[in-house]
Design a protein around this motif. Structure first.
Motif, PDB file in Angstrom:
ATOM      1  N   LEU A 112      21.172   7.789  16.515  1.00  0.00           N
ATOM      2  CA  LEU A 112      21.848   8.812  15.738  1.00  0.00           C
ATOM      3  C   LEU A 112      21.352  10.347  16.128  1.00  0.00           C
ATOM      4  CD1 LEU A 112      20.826   7.697  11.938  1.00  0.00           C
ATOM      5  CD2 LEU A 112      22.982   7.507  12.865  1.00  0.00           C
ATOM      6  N   THR A 113      22.470  11.092  16.265  1.00  0.00           N
ATOM      7  CA  THR A 113      21.999  12.458  16.590  1.00  0.00           C
ATOM      8  C   THR A 113      21.532  13.071  15.443  1.00  0.00           C
ATOM      9  OG1 THR A 113      24.156  12.961  15.777  1.00  0.00           O
ATOM     10  CG2 THR A 113      24.274  12.641  17.843  1.00  0.00           C
ATOM     11  N   GLU A 114      21.107  14.343  15.361  1.00  0.00           N
ATOM     12  CA  GLU A 114      20.499  15.183  14.493  1.00  0.00           C
ATOM     13  C   GLU A 114      21.396  15.266  13.281  1.00  0.00           C
ATOM     14  OE1 GLU A 114      18.408  18.863  15.188  1.00  0.00           O
ATOM     15  OE2 GLU A 114      17.700  18.264  17.093  1.00  0.00           O
ATOM     16  N   LYS A 115      22.601  15.339  13.818  1.00  0.00           N
ATOM     17  CA  LYS A 115      23.737  15.569  12.525  1.00  0.00           C
ATOM     18  C   LYS A 115      23.549  14.139  11.702  1.00  0.00           C
ATOM     19  CE  LYS A 115      28.592  16.462  11.868  1.00  0.00           C
ATOM     20  NZ  LYS A 115      29.880  16.692  12.833  1.00  0.00           N
ATOM     21  N   GLY A 116      23.692  13.001  12.586  1.00  0.00           N
ATOM     22  CA  GLY A 116      23.947  11.860  11.814  1.00  0.00           C
ATOM     23  C   GLY A 116      22.489  11.419  11.117  1.00  0.00           C
ATOM     24  N   GLN A 117      21.442  12.014  11.463  1.00  0.00           N
ATOM     25  CA  GLN A 117      20.016  11.639  10.886  1.00  0.00           C
ATOM     26  C   GLN A 117      19.949  12.317   9.414  1.00  0.00           C
ATOM     27  OE1 GLN A 117      17.180  13.093  13.336  1.00  0.00           O
ATOM     28  NE2 GLN A 117      17.365  11.367  14.893  1.00  0.00           N
ATOM     29  N   THR A 118      20.835  13.491   9.349  1.00  0.00           N
ATOM     30  CA  THR A 118      20.906  14.431   8.109  1.00  0.00           C
ATOM     31  C   THR A 118      21.650  13.511   7.094  1.00  0.00           C
ATOM     32  OG1 THR A 118      22.934  15.379   8.637  1.00  0.00           O
ATOM     33  CG2 THR A 118      20.925  16.369   9.128  1.00  0.00           C
ATOM     34  N   LEU A 119      22.442  12.337   7.405  1.00  0.00           N
ATOM     35  CA  LEU A 119      22.967  11.641   6.517  1.00  0.00           C
ATOM     36  C   LEU A 119      22.295  10.460   5.844  1.00  0.00           C
ATOM     37  CD1 LEU A 119      26.453  10.883   8.393  1.00  0.00           C
ATOM     38  CD2 LEU A 119      26.159  12.123   6.102  1.00  0.00           C
ATOM     39  N   TRP A 120      21.029  10.158   6.321  1.00  0.00           N
ATOM     40  CA  TRP A 120      20.061   9.257   6.121  1.00  0.00           C
ATOM     41  C   TRP A 120      19.575   9.078   4.613  1.00  0.00           C
ATOM     42  CZ3 TRP A 120      19.134   4.563   5.470  1.00  0.00           C
ATOM     43  CH2 TRP A 120      17.955   3.868   5.542  1.00  0.00           C
ATOM     44  N   PRO A 121      19.160  10.682   4.007  1.00  0.00           N
ATOM     45  CA  PRO A 121      18.763  11.008   2.777  1.00  0.00           C
ATOM     46  C   PRO A 121      19.875  10.534   1.739  1.00  0.00           C
ATOM     47  CG  PRO A 121      18.164  12.553   4.238  1.00  0.00           C
ATOM     48  CD  PRO A 121      18.918  11.901   5.150  1.00  0.00           C
ATOM     49  N   ILE A 122      20.846  11.016   2.222  1.00  0.00           N
ATOM     50  CA  ILE A 122      22.237  10.721   1.085  1.00  0.00           C
ATOM     51  C   ILE A 122      22.276   8.985   1.013  1.00  0.00           C
ATOM     52  CG2 ILE A 122      24.765  10.693   0.977  1.00  0.00           C
ATOM     53  CD1 ILE A 122      24.457  13.380   2.670  1.00  0.00           C
ATOM     54  N   ILE A 123      22.286   8.258   2.187  1.00  0.00           N
ATOM     55  CA  ILE A 123      22.308   6.807   2.096  1.00  0.00           C
ATOM     56  C   ILE A 123      20.955   6.133   1.084  1.00  0.00           C
ATOM     57  CG2 ILE A 123      22.080   4.634   3.374  1.00  0.00           C
ATOM     58  CD1 ILE A 123      23.578   6.192   5.581  1.00  0.00           C
ATOM     59  N   GLN A 124      19.858   6.766   1.312  1.00  0.00           N
ATOM     60  CA  GLN A 124      18.774   6.502   0.574  1.00  0.00           C
ATOM     61  C   GLN A 124      18.922   6.480  -0.997  1.00  0.00           C
ATOM     62  OE1 GLN A 124      15.631   8.682   2.821  1.00  0.00           O
ATOM     63  NE2 GLN A 124      14.678   6.726   3.087  1.00  0.00           N
ATOM     64  N   GLU A 125      19.668   7.712  -1.367  1.00  0.00           N
ATOM     65  CA  GLU A 125      19.848   7.784  -2.813  1.00  0.00           C
ATOM     66  C   GLU A 125      20.972   6.923  -3.111  1.00  0.00           C
ATOM     67  OE1 GLU A 125      18.919  10.379  -4.965  1.00  0.00           O
ATOM     68  OE2 GLU A 125      17.443  11.000  -3.558  1.00  0.00           O
ATOM     69  N   MET A 126      21.858   6.548  -2.221  1.00  0.00           N
ATOM     70  CA  MET A 126      22.798   5.341  -2.643  1.00  0.00           C
ATOM     71  C   MET A 126      22.228   4.172  -2.998  1.00  0.00           C
ATOM     72  SD  MET A 126      25.902   6.764  -0.021  1.00  0.00           S
ATOM     73  CE  MET A 126      27.006   5.377  -0.541  1.00  0.00           C
ATOM     74  N   CYS A 127      21.235   3.782  -2.206  1.00  0.00           N
ATOM     75  CA  CYS A 127      20.571   2.780  -2.267  1.00  0.00           C
ATOM     76  C   CYS A 127      19.799   2.757  -3.522  1.00  0.00           C
ATOM     77  CB  CYS A 127      19.426   2.525  -0.971  1.00  0.00           C
ATOM     78  SG  CYS A 127      20.425   2.153   0.506  1.00  0.00           S
ATOM     79  N   GLN A 128      19.144   3.850  -3.986  1.00  0.00           N
ATOM     80  CA  GLN A 128      18.392   3.649  -4.993  1.00  0.00           C
ATOM     81  C   GLN A 128      19.171   4.158  -6.254  1.00  0.00           C
ATOM     82  OE1 GLN A 128      16.093   7.617  -4.954  1.00  0.00           O
ATOM     83  NE2 GLN A 128      14.534   6.675  -3.314  1.00  0.00           N
ATOM     84  N   TRP A 129      20.364   4.447  -6.256  1.00  0.00           N
ATOM     85  CA  TRP A 129      21.558   4.402  -7.357  1.00  0.00           C
ATOM     86  C   TRP A 129      21.905   2.986  -7.331  1.00  0.00           C
ATOM     87  CZ3 TRP A 129      26.353   2.451  -7.980  1.00  0.00           C
ATOM     88  CH2 TRP A 129      27.067   2.826  -9.116  1.00  0.00           C
ATOM     89  N   GLY A 130      22.055   2.105  -6.400  1.00  0.00           N
ATOM     90  CA  GLY A 130      22.318   0.624  -6.428  1.00  0.00           C
ATOM     91  C   GLY A 130      21.207  -0.272  -7.261  1.00  0.00           C
ATOM     92  N   GLU A 131      20.076   0.278  -6.789  1.00  0.00           N
ATOM     93  CA  GLU A 131      18.866  -0.496  -7.558  1.00  0.00           C
ATOM     94  C   GLU A 131      18.711  -0.263  -8.926  1.00  0.00           C
ATOM     95  OE1 GLU A 131      16.184  -2.516  -6.522  1.00  0.00           O
ATOM     96  OE2 GLU A 131      17.448  -2.826  -4.775  1.00  0.00           O
ATOM     97  N   HIS A 132      19.168   0.887  -9.405  1.00  0.00           N
ATOM     98  CA  HIS A 132      19.229   1.353 -10.678  1.00  0.00           C
ATOM     99  C   HIS A 132      20.204   0.743 -11.563  1.00  0.00           C
ATOM    100  CE1 HIS A 132      15.651   3.642  -9.298  1.00  0.00           C
ATOM    101  NE2 HIS A 132      15.576   4.461 -10.097  1.00  0.00           N
ATOM    102  N   ASN A 133      21.290   0.802 -11.026  1.00  0.00           N
ATOM    103  CA  ASN A 133      22.686   0.309 -11.459  1.00  0.00           C
ATOM    104  C   ASN A 133      23.206  -1.096 -11.479  1.00  0.00           C
ATOM    105  OD1 ASN A 133      23.310   2.837 -13.056  1.00  0.00           O
ATOM    106  ND2 ASN A 133      22.835   3.547 -11.062  1.00  0.00           N
ATOM    107  N   LYS A 134      22.578  -1.691 -10.569  1.00  0.00           N
ATOM    108  CA  LYS A 134      23.130  -3.248 -10.347  1.00  0.00           C
ATOM    109  C   LYS A 134      22.696  -4.087 -11.527  1.00  0.00           C
ATOM    110  CE  LYS A 134      19.493  -5.310  -7.411  1.00  0.00           C
ATOM    111  NZ  LYS A 134      19.221  -5.531  -5.998  1.00  0.00           N
ATOM    112  N   GLU A 135      23.571  -5.003 -11.831  1.00  0.00           N
ATOM    113  CA  GLU A 135      22.957  -6.057 -12.873  1.00  0.00           C
ATOM    114  C   GLU A 135      21.962  -6.808 -12.462  1.00  0.00           C
ATOM    115  OE1 GLU A 135      26.296  -8.248 -14.279  1.00  0.00           O
ATOM    116  OE2 GLU A 135      27.684  -6.486 -14.380  1.00  0.00           O
ATOM    117  N   LYS A 136      21.086  -7.086 -13.127  1.00  0.00           N
ATOM    118  CA  LYS A 136      19.724  -7.909 -12.922  1.00  0.00           C
ATOM    119  C   LYS A 136      19.801  -9.311 -13.399  1.00  0.00           C
ATOM    120  CE  LYS A 136      17.116  -3.825 -12.469  1.00  0.00           C
ATOM    121  NZ  LYS A 136      15.854  -3.314 -12.107  1.00  0.00           N
TER     122      LYS A 136
END
Length: 109
Positions: A85-109
């Motif tokens: 990843l470039t520096e620009k690409g690395q700036t997307l990682w926190p967004i992806i982490q937030e998406m993962c957290q959203w999935g954890e909180h909202n997926k059916e258990k």
């Protein structure tokens, strides 16, 4: 009378973001590169799974063109190419982490 512009056109910040991360594989590639720093082509293809050579190749070229990834080619036989990843690409990682957290909180258990 002016026509309303499409909300996701590249003229908006949201539209630009969508144009950079659109497609089935880009977020997954960013995910694997962020977890592994540098990844060779075949290793990336194995990690992703069901992606064709042509699709992975064209997606990586798009991402390189957009400034998200860096492609380093080593002058040796057989050829060795690593992606990171470039520096620009690395700036997307926190967004992806937030998406993962959203999935954890909202997926059916």
């Amino acid at each position: 009378m002016k026509k309303n512009k499409v909300a996701d056109s590249q003229e908006t910040s949201f539209g630009y973001t969508l144009s950079i991360i659109n497609g089935k594989w880009k977020l997954l590639i960013i995910y694997y590169l962020s977890k592994n720093n540098k990844v060779r082509y075949n290793e990336l293809q194995r990690k992703i799974g069901k992606i064709t050579y042509k699709t992975l190749s064209s997606t990586l070229k798009e991402m390189e063109s957009d400034g998200l990834i860096h492609r380093k080619e080593y002058p040796q036989i057989p050829p060795k190419v690593e992606y990171s990843l470039t520096e620009k690409g690395q700036t997307l990682w926190p967004i992806i982490q937030e998406m993962c957290q959203w999935g954890e909180h909202n997926k059916e258990k």
